[in-house]
Design an enzyme around this catalytic site. Structure first.
Site, short mmCIF file in Angstrom:
data_model
loop_
_atom_site.label_atom_id
_atom_site.label_comp_id
_atom_site.label_asym_id
_atom_site.label_seq_id
_atom_site.Cartn_x
_atom_site.Cartn_y
_atom_site.Cartn_z
CB SER A 1 34.20 22.34 50.18
OG SER A 1 33.38 22.55 51.31
CG ASP B 1 31.12 20.31 49.93
OD1 ASP B 1 32.02 19.99 49.15
OD2 ASP B 1 31.34 20.72 51.08
#
Length: 281
Positions: free
Chosen positions: A39, A162
């Protein structure tokens, strides 16, 4: 000679802690053989590998307060609270306001692994340095696409979310890749387990379109906690160093304030000296 790795697990605005860690490393000529980013942690690593200390700090403390960067307006218009194309394109391309030095990034001998989640089947995708090219920073967008807050980011026809929902703390991945010493940068309190409750509603919403990813999101807390526990075992054996904040400074994945960002950054910088002793010891 031992092969060193560093992992930045991201965490939205809390990831400014990692920005402080990497700026210390840059200021003291610390490098790693392999860098792993999840991320926002992947973006921290991109600037670090491009030898641009201070760059991610500017993103968190200046650009992130712009409505073009992250806002309810963005979400209403494009279903993306954070405009990943603005962050990793408009700002970061060679003609952008704060371009990444791609040539320096490319010259850096360190390997890079960026974690993303296949939104269709829930599998983990590990992108590499070869997947990055000048003005093509899509792997960072894919790894940073927070479920529900963002639409999945599509690369080669595959939608990705993510990486934190599939392999949030890839310590075992680093050892499987042949690393001997691993620095793990967390952005949550080291000894406070992650809870499930914040993921329940988003998982319910996500299940309508991406049921496999929704199941991963619902159980992310368990996977995160298990992987942190494994990292602690390795830490007791002297193979891992965990660097984590002692206070979250009022920050969360998608909520921020100027004072908290500054404090969190300084905490990262102040805690980073332990890395030097660990990797050189």
């Amino acid at each position: 000679m031992s092969k060193t790795a560093i992992i930045d697990v991201g965490g939205g605005y809390r990831a400014i802690f990692g920005a402080g860690v990497f700026d210390y490393c840059a200021d003291h000529d610390l490098s790693f053989d392999h860098c792993y980013g999840v991320s926002a942690g992947s973006a921290n690593l991109a600037s670090f590998m491009a030898h641009q200390p201070g760059r991610t700090y500017r993103f968190y403390t200046q650009y992130a307060f712009r409505k073009e960067y992250a806002s309810s307006r963005n979400f209403m218009r494009e279903r993306n609270f954070v405009d990943l194309d603005y962050v990793y394109g408009t700002l970061s391309n060679h003609d952008g306001e704060d371009p990444m030095d791609f040539e320096a990034f490319e010259r850096n001998p360190s390997d890079l692994t960026v974690v993303a989640c296949n939104a269709l089947d829930g599998s983990t995708k590990y992108f590499g340095k070869q997947d990055v090219s000048r003005d093509d920073y899509d792997i960072f967008k894919a790894s940073s696409a927070v479920p529900v807050a963002c639409e999945p980011y599509v690369i080669d026809g595959v939608p990705y979310f993510d990486g934190g929902i599939c392999d949030p703390v890839p310590v075992q991945k680093a050892f499987d890749d042949g690393c001997d010493k691993v620095v793990l940068v967390l952005t949550r309190l080291k000894d406070v387990p992650r809870k499930q409750h914040k993921d329940v509603l988003p998982a319910r919403i996500l299940r309508r379109s991406y049921p496999q990813a929704a199941e991963l999101l619902l159980n992310r807390y368990r996977r995160y906690n298990d992987e942190v526990d494994k990292a602690k075992e390795y830490e007791r054996d002297g193979r891992v160093l965990i660097v984590a904040p002692d206070d979250l400074c009022g920050l969360d994945t998608l909520s921020k304030n100027y004072e908290g960002l500054g404090r969190m950054y300084r905490k990262g910088y102040a805690m980073a000296p332990a890395i030097e002793e660990f990797i050189r010891g």
